[in-house]
Design a protein around this motif. Structure first.
Motif, short mmCIF file in Angstrom:
data_model
loop_
_atom_site.label_atom_id
_atom_site.label_comp_id
_atom_site.label_asym_id
_atom_site.label_seq_id
_atom_site.Cartn_x
_atom_site.Cartn_y
_atom_site.Cartn_z
N UNK A 223 0.83 -1.21 0.00
CA UNK A 223 0.00 0.00 0.00
C UNK A 223 0.86 1.26 0.00
N UNK A 224 1.92 1.25 0.81
CA UNK A 224 2.81 2.42 0.87
C UNK A 224 3.44 2.71 -0.49
N UNK A 225 3.88 1.66 -1.16
CA UNK A 225 4.53 1.84 -2.46
C UNK A 225 3.53 2.23 -3.54
N UNK A 226 2.31 1.75 -3.42
CA UNK A 226 1.27 2.15 -4.38
C UNK A 226 1.02 3.65 -4.29
N UNK A 227 1.05 4.19 -3.06
CA UNK A 227 0.87 5.62 -2.87
C UNK A 227 2.01 6.43 -3.50
N UNK A 228 3.18 5.78 -3.63
CA UNK A 228 4.34 6.44 -4.21
C UNK A 228 4.43 6.24 -5.73
N UNK A 229 3.45 5.50 -6.27
CA UNK A 229 3.40 5.33 -7.72
C UNK A 229 4.06 4.09 -8.27
N UNK A 230 4.47 3.16 -7.40
CA UNK A 230 5.08 1.92 -7.87
C UNK A 230 4.08 1.13 -8.70
N UNK A 241 -8.66 -4.87 -4.53
CA UNK A 241 -9.91 -4.12 -4.47
C UNK A 241 -10.94 -4.70 -5.42
N UNK A 242 -10.52 -5.11 -6.60
CA UNK A 242 -11.44 -5.70 -7.58
C UNK A 242 -12.19 -6.90 -6.98
N UNK A 243 -11.44 -7.82 -6.38
CA UNK A 243 -12.08 -9.04 -5.88
C UNK A 243 -12.79 -8.83 -4.55
N UNK A 244 -12.27 -7.93 -3.73
CA UNK A 244 -12.97 -7.60 -2.50
C UNK A 244 -14.31 -6.95 -2.82
N UNK A 270 -6.51 2.31 5.50
CA UNK A 270 -7.44 3.43 5.62
C UNK A 270 -8.07 3.84 4.31
N UNK A 271 -8.04 5.13 4.01
CA UNK A 271 -8.69 5.65 2.81
C UNK A 271 -8.08 5.11 1.53
N UNK A 272 -6.81 4.69 1.58
CA UNK A 272 -6.18 4.12 0.38
C UNK A 272 -6.89 2.84 -0.04
N UNK A 273 -7.53 2.18 0.90
CA UNK A 273 -8.36 1.01 0.61
C UNK A 273 -9.81 1.41 0.44
N UNK A 278 -15.12 1.60 -2.25
CA UNK A 278 -16.50 2.07 -2.36
C UNK A 278 -16.89 2.31 -3.81
N UNK A 279 -15.98 2.89 -4.58
CA UNK A 279 -16.25 3.15 -5.99
C UNK A 279 -16.41 1.84 -6.77
#
Length: 316
Positions: A223-230, A241-244, A270-273, A278-279
């Motif tokens: 999650x941390x790396x996703x926020x950094x654009x990895x 998120x797709x399967x959840x 948190x909000x990153x998930x 929700x969308x």
């Protein structure tokens, strides 16, 4: 006084809880699951008696005793049908505690217990119908209907983590393929990231964070790396998120709860998930004119096991 026991593979946590859902006292001992179950039950007895003594109350003032276990229990008797972490099969823990204290004893799955705790004093307080999902090593589920914990006619319901949502590259521990927990747990995220890296996917930020050792990858690192654009981390999070979202859309269609609340280690994103989830769920809803229940984060954390177990004897 209500007694809540959070019985896990690592620790036995016992708490004394009041009718408002506040823990008045709690203690903990190592489970040591290699011991005979009789020794573990004896520890629980001693912890309850110690707790009542610490708050200067008599054992006779106990209303009921509730126990949360990582397994399945027989509702009528409180017998543990099976509990993998403890290697328990057909253990009469309910009867043993009833015989000792002469009080009602209730035993339930730990995710169901956590769901009840959130409905008593957490994120779903006051709501009649709710579902709790815990995203950790696996995916646990708890269902509350009309303010009461629901686990089916045989105590084997609410196993939301073992609903089938797709075909996966590895089988679940239960032996089947496609279980939600193989797509949406911390374990699932780690295994998918490792698989993609072995296939040559680019994940420079993620690899740097774990110092090049893919065995050190965690859901938090992803999650941390996703926020950094990895790129790879984003791919892993999007897949999770797709399967959840598929799993949650199925819950909406089956139960239409007031709220679905998410706990466990993955929820710490948190909000990153929560925001993209929700969308994603909104796009999968069956009836676009229905305002389905919200998706929120659990509030009680480690206290949920004790609080929820304690209230098993109240919401009957």
């Amino acid at each position: 006084m209500l007694i809540g026991v959070d019985l896990g593979g690592t620790n036995i946590k016992v708490g004394i809880v009041n009718q408002e859902g506040h823990i008045l006292f709690q203690n903990s001992r190592a489970t040591i699951p290699s011991r005979p179950y009789q020794s573990i039950v004896q520890d629980i007895i001693e912890q309850i008696e110690e707790g009542m003594m610490q708050i200067n109350r008599s054992v006779s003032e106990i209303h009921s005793i509730g126990i949360g276990i990582p397994g399945i229990a027989e509702q009528q008797t409180g017998k543990v049908i099976y509990c993998t972490n403890l290697s328990w099969y057909d253990v009469p823990i309910g009867k043993m505690l009833r015989d000792h204290f002469n009080k009602p004893v209730f035993v339930e799955n730990d995710a169901t217990v956590a769901a009840l705790a959130e409905s008593v004093s957490g994120s779903t307080k006051g709501l009649a119908n709710s579902v709790f999902l815990t995203l950790g090593t696996g995916v646990g589920g708890g269902i509350i209907i009309n303010h009461k914990a629901y686990s089916g006619s045989h105590g084997a319901g609410s196993e939301i983590g073992h609903t089938i949502v797709g075909e996966n590259f590895y089988a679940c521990n239960c032996g089947r393929n496609g279980c939600l927990e193989t797509f949406a747990s911390a374990t699932a995220m780690i295994r998918y990231a490792q698989k993609r890296l072995r296939e040559g996917a680019q994940g420079r930020e993620l690899l740097d964070m774990v110092e090049g050792n893919i065995e050190n990858i965690t859901a938090k690192a992803i999650f941390d790396c996703a926020q950094k654009g990895d790129r790879l981390a984003i791919e892993v999070v999007d897949r999770t998120i797709k399967y959840l979202a598929i799993g949650i859309a199925n819950i909406h269609n089956m139960l239409d709860p007031d709220c679905i609340t998410i706990g466990g280690g993955v929820s710490k994103a948190g909000d990153a998930l929560l925001i993209p989830l929700r969308e994603a769920v909104k796009k999968l809803t069956f009836c676009k004119s229905v305002d389905y229940g919200d998706i929120t984060l659990a509030q009680l954390g480690n206290e949920a096991g004790i609080i929820g177990a304690a209230f098993l004897g109240v919401h009957q």
